[in-house]
Scaffold this motif. Structure first.
Motif, PDB file in Angstrom:
ATOM      1  N   ILE A 121      -0.674   2.688   2.502  1.00  0.00           N
ATOM      2  CA  ILE A 121      -2.127   1.741   2.045  1.00  0.00           C
ATOM      3  C   ILE A 121      -1.276   0.207   2.398  1.00  0.00           C
ATOM      4  N   TYR A 122      -0.073   0.217   2.051  1.00  0.00           N
ATOM      5  CA  TYR A 122       0.490  -1.244   2.423  1.00  0.00           C
ATOM      6  C   TYR A 122       0.754  -1.496   3.772  1.00  0.00           C
ATOM      7  N   SER A 123       1.180  -0.700   4.379  1.00  0.00           N
ATOM      8  CA  SER A 123       1.404  -0.590   5.962  1.00  0.00           C
ATOM      9  C   SER A 123       0.247  -0.882   6.780  1.00  0.00           C
ATOM     10  N   LYS A 124      -0.930  -0.017   6.348  1.00  0.00           N
ATOM     11  CA  LYS A 124      -2.167  -0.371   6.966  1.00  0.00           C
ATOM     12  C   LYS A 124      -2.819  -1.834   7.073  1.00  0.00           C
ATOM     13  N   ASN A 125      -2.575  -2.410   5.926  1.00  0.00           N
ATOM     14  CA  ASN A 125      -3.128  -3.778   5.787  1.00  0.00           C
ATOM     15  C   ASN A 125      -1.989  -4.911   5.809  1.00  0.00           C
ATOM     16  N   GLN A 126      -0.844  -4.608   6.481  1.00  0.00           N
ATOM     17  CA  GLN A 126       0.083  -5.675   6.305  1.00  0.00           C
ATOM     18  C   GLN A 126      -0.035  -6.801   7.642  1.00  0.00           C
ATOM     19  N   GLU A 127       0.408  -7.870   7.269  1.00  0.00           N
ATOM     20  CA  GLU A 127       0.130  -8.901   8.316  1.00  0.00           C
ATOM     21  C   GLU A 127       1.715  -9.440   8.618  1.00  0.00           C
ATOM     22  N   PRO A 128       1.778 -10.196   9.771  1.00  0.00           N
ATOM     23  CA  PRO A 128       3.298 -10.390  10.313  1.00  0.00           C
ATOM     24  C   PRO A 128       4.081 -10.897   9.535  1.00  0.00           C
ATOM     25  N   GLU A 129       3.730 -12.059   8.523  1.00  0.00           N
ATOM     26  CA  GLU A 129       4.357 -12.693   7.435  1.00  0.00           C
ATOM     27  C   GLU A 129       4.026 -12.536   6.124  1.00  0.00           C
ATOM     28  N   SER A 130       3.215 -11.619   5.925  1.00  0.00           N
ATOM     29  CA  SER A 130       2.835 -11.620   4.315  1.00  0.00           C
ATOM     30  C   SER A 130       2.132 -10.230   3.951  1.00  0.00           C
ATOM     31  N   LEU A 131       2.468  -9.639   2.696  1.00  0.00           N
ATOM     32  CA  LEU A 131       2.132  -8.386   2.137  1.00  0.00           C
ATOM     33  C   LEU A 131       0.892  -8.816   1.171  1.00  0.00           C
ATOM     34  N   GLN A 132       0.710  -9.970   1.169  1.00  0.00           N
ATOM     35  CA  GLN A 132      -0.312 -10.384  -0.043  1.00  0.00           C
ATOM     36  C   GLN A 132      -1.879  -9.654   0.028  1.00  0.00           C
ATOM     37  N   LYS A 133      -2.281  -9.948   1.450  1.00  0.00           N
ATOM     38  CA  LYS A 133      -3.499  -9.099   1.600  1.00  0.00           C
ATOM     39  C   LYS A 133      -3.257  -7.707   1.333  1.00  0.00           C
ATOM     40  N   SER A 134      -2.102  -7.032   1.809  1.00  0.00           N
ATOM     41  CA  SER A 134      -1.874  -5.549   1.395  1.00  0.00           C
ATOM     42  C   SER A 134      -2.076  -5.424  -0.107  1.00  0.00           C
ATOM     43  N   ILE A 135      -1.444  -6.456  -0.993  1.00  0.00           N
ATOM     44  CA  ILE A 135      -1.338  -5.993  -2.177  1.00  0.00           C
ATOM     45  C   ILE A 135      -2.782  -5.881  -2.924  1.00  0.00           C
ATOM     46  N   SER A 136      -3.513  -6.912  -2.419  1.00  0.00           N
ATOM     47  CA  SER A 136      -5.221  -7.017  -2.888  1.00  0.00           C
ATOM     48  C   SER A 136      -5.841  -5.633  -2.551  1.00  0.00           C
ATOM     49  N   GLU A 137      -5.652  -5.343  -1.152  1.00  0.00           N
ATOM     50  CA  GLU A 137      -6.162  -4.183  -0.893  1.00  0.00           C
ATOM     51  C   GLU A 137      -5.928  -2.899  -1.425  1.00  0.00           C
ATOM     52  N   PHE A 138      -4.387  -2.860  -1.713  1.00  0.00           N
ATOM     53  CA  PHE A 138      -3.982  -1.846  -2.571  1.00  0.00           C
ATOM     54  C   PHE A 138      -4.376  -1.802  -3.882  1.00  0.00           C
ATOM     55  N   LYS A 139      -4.958  -2.865  -4.583  1.00  0.00           N
ATOM     56  CA  LYS A 139      -5.549  -2.827  -5.937  1.00  0.00           C
ATOM     57  C   LYS A 139      -6.965  -2.297  -5.753  1.00  0.00           C
ATOM     58  N   LYS A 140      -7.663  -2.409  -4.767  1.00  0.00           N
ATOM     59  CA  LYS A 140      -9.113  -2.181  -4.768  1.00  0.00           C
ATOM     60  C   LYS A 140      -9.042  -0.450  -4.610  1.00  0.00           C
ATOM     61  N   VAL A 141      -7.754   0.070  -3.786  1.00  0.00           N
ATOM     62  CA  VAL A 141      -7.969   1.446  -3.626  1.00  0.00           C
ATOM     63  C   VAL A 141      -7.398   2.108  -4.851  1.00  0.00           C
ATOM     64  N   PHE A 142      -6.429   1.382  -5.728  1.00  0.00           N
ATOM     65  CA  PHE A 142      -5.841   1.777  -6.962  1.00  0.00           C
ATOM     66  C   PHE A 142      -7.030   2.140  -8.011  1.00  0.00           C
ATOM     67  N   PHE A 143      -8.035   1.116  -7.950  1.00  0.00           N
ATOM     68  CA  PHE A 143      -9.029   1.003  -8.901  1.00  0.00           C
ATOM     69  C   PHE A 143     -10.324   1.877  -8.345  1.00  0.00           C
ATOM     70  N   GLU A 144     -10.326   2.756  -7.297  1.00  0.00           N
ATOM     71  CA  GLU A 144     -11.583   3.095  -6.564  1.00  0.00           C
ATOM     72  C   GLU A 144     -12.128   4.409  -7.467  1.00  0.00           C
ATOM     73  N   ILE A 145     -11.275   4.982  -8.381  1.00  0.00           N
ATOM     74  CA  ILE A 145     -11.657   6.075  -9.210  1.00  0.00           C
ATOM     75  C   ILE A 145     -11.772   5.500 -10.498  1.00  0.00           C
ATOM     76  N   PRO A 146     -12.816   6.139 -11.390  1.00  0.00           N
ATOM     77  CA  PRO A 146     -13.174   5.482 -12.770  1.00  0.00           C
ATOM     78  C   PRO A 146     -12.096   5.066 -13.685  1.00  0.00           C
ATOM     79  N   HIS A 147     -12.006   3.933 -14.356  1.00  0.00           N
ATOM     80  CA  HIS A 147     -11.004   3.551 -15.049  1.00  0.00           C
ATOM     81  C   HIS A 147     -11.594   2.802 -16.087  1.00  0.00           C
ATOM     82  N   GLN A 148     -10.891   2.418 -17.193  1.00  0.00           N
ATOM     83  CA  GLN A 148     -11.140   1.434 -18.135  1.00  0.00           C
ATOM     84  C   GLN A 148     -10.957   0.071 -17.716  1.00  0.00           C
ATOM     85  N   TYR A 149     -11.634  -0.971 -17.955  1.00  0.00           N
ATOM     86  CA  TYR A 149     -11.494  -2.499 -17.312  1.00  0.00           C
ATOM     87  C   TYR A 149     -10.242  -2.988 -17.898  1.00  0.00           C
ATOM     88  N   ARG A 150      -9.892  -2.639 -18.816  1.00  0.00           N
ATOM     89  CA  ARG A 150      -8.521  -3.231 -19.467  1.00  0.00           C
ATOM     90  C   ARG A 150      -7.200  -2.719 -18.446  1.00  0.00           C
TER      91      ARG A 150
END
Length: 254
Positions: A121-150
């Motif tokens: 997940i992280y390698s697929k979304n990496q940019e040359p000098e930043s993984l911050q977009k990768s982190i944001s995309e990871f969060k989307k994947v992480f919460f794609e299954i049913p979960h509590q908002y908290r």
């Protein structure tokens, strides 16, 4: 001090603190308990997730997390039964509780079953000098299954102006490869040049005193400012200066 003097000073402190002795007082010791790639990254991710507050308590509760999973994190994630998950109900670290822990296990199973694991997940979304977009995309994947908002608050999103300190620390553990024995360097598809220094109260205060950071809040904008300065000092391995900034702040009260 001049830029060259600053680099020499920070390089010296990096060498001083990037040693095996550092592991004894840091949650990086948790992934070091394991040898299988999946065990290492799951142990690292979970212990980094609760890495705020008293360091001794972080380490104690991270060990408890491993105990509750039978000290086989990957096998537990992939093969747990409903009764296994019930064991997690009693877990608490500050605002992270058993309900959060249970969801993290379920989400990790989804990631390994359907997304080829954490590194993918992280390698697929990496940019040359930043993984911050990768982190944001990871969060989307992480919460794609049913979960509590908290539970969403336990995974930071740089696109919401978070410095994402704990995830950046986890990524440093997984990606940096300097053979000093602290960072594990098991992810080979991500360049250390893309890492960011985990920004917290200690590293932020030291960075400001050294003139590396002017922004007062420890947020995504401050991280971008610090990143730019550290990349000037070492564009291939900017996150190594986390050892220097953290060591100066925590161990020397700089």
């Amino acid at each position: 001090m001049t830029k060259l003097e600053l680099k020499d000073f920070l390089d010296e402190k990096f060498i001083q603190y990037n040693t095996l002795d550092f592991i004894d007082s840091d949650p990086v010791q948790i992934p070091h308990l394991f040898s299988q790639k999946e065990d290492i990254e799951i142990a690292g991710f979970l212990s980094a997730t609760i890495a705020w507050g008293n360091r001794k308590m972080i380490i104690k509760n991270s060990h408890r997390m491993m105990d509750l999973m039978g000290n086989t994190p990957y096998d537990f994630v992939m093969s747990h039964s409903p009764s296994d998950l019930e064991r997690l109900d009693s877990f608490v670290h500050r605002t992270f509780n058993g309900e959060d822990f249970t969801f993290f296990i379920q989400s990790l199973k989804n990631i390994y079953q359907n997304h080829h694991g954490l590194e993918s997940i992280y390698s697929k979304n990496q940019e040359p000098e930043s993984l911050q977009k990768s982190i944001s995309e990871f969060k989307k994947v992480f919460f794609e299954i049913p979960h509590q908002y908290r539970t969403q608050k336990h995974v930071s999103d740089p696109m919401n102006n978070s410095a994402a300190k704990r995830i950046n620390m986890f990524l440093r553990w997984m990606v940096r490869q300097d053979n000093k024995g602290v960072d594990l360097g098991i992810w080979k598809t991500i360049s250390p040049a893309a890492l960011s220094c985990p920004l917290d109260v200690h590293s932020g205060n030291v960075a400001r005193k050294l003139g590396l950071l002017s922004r007062k809040q420890n947020d995504a904008k401050a991280l971008a400012e610090l990143d730019a300065q550290l990349r000037k000092l070492d564009p291939k391995d900017p996150a190594k200066y986390d050892f220097a900034l953290f060591g100066l702040g925590v161990f020397e009260g700089f």
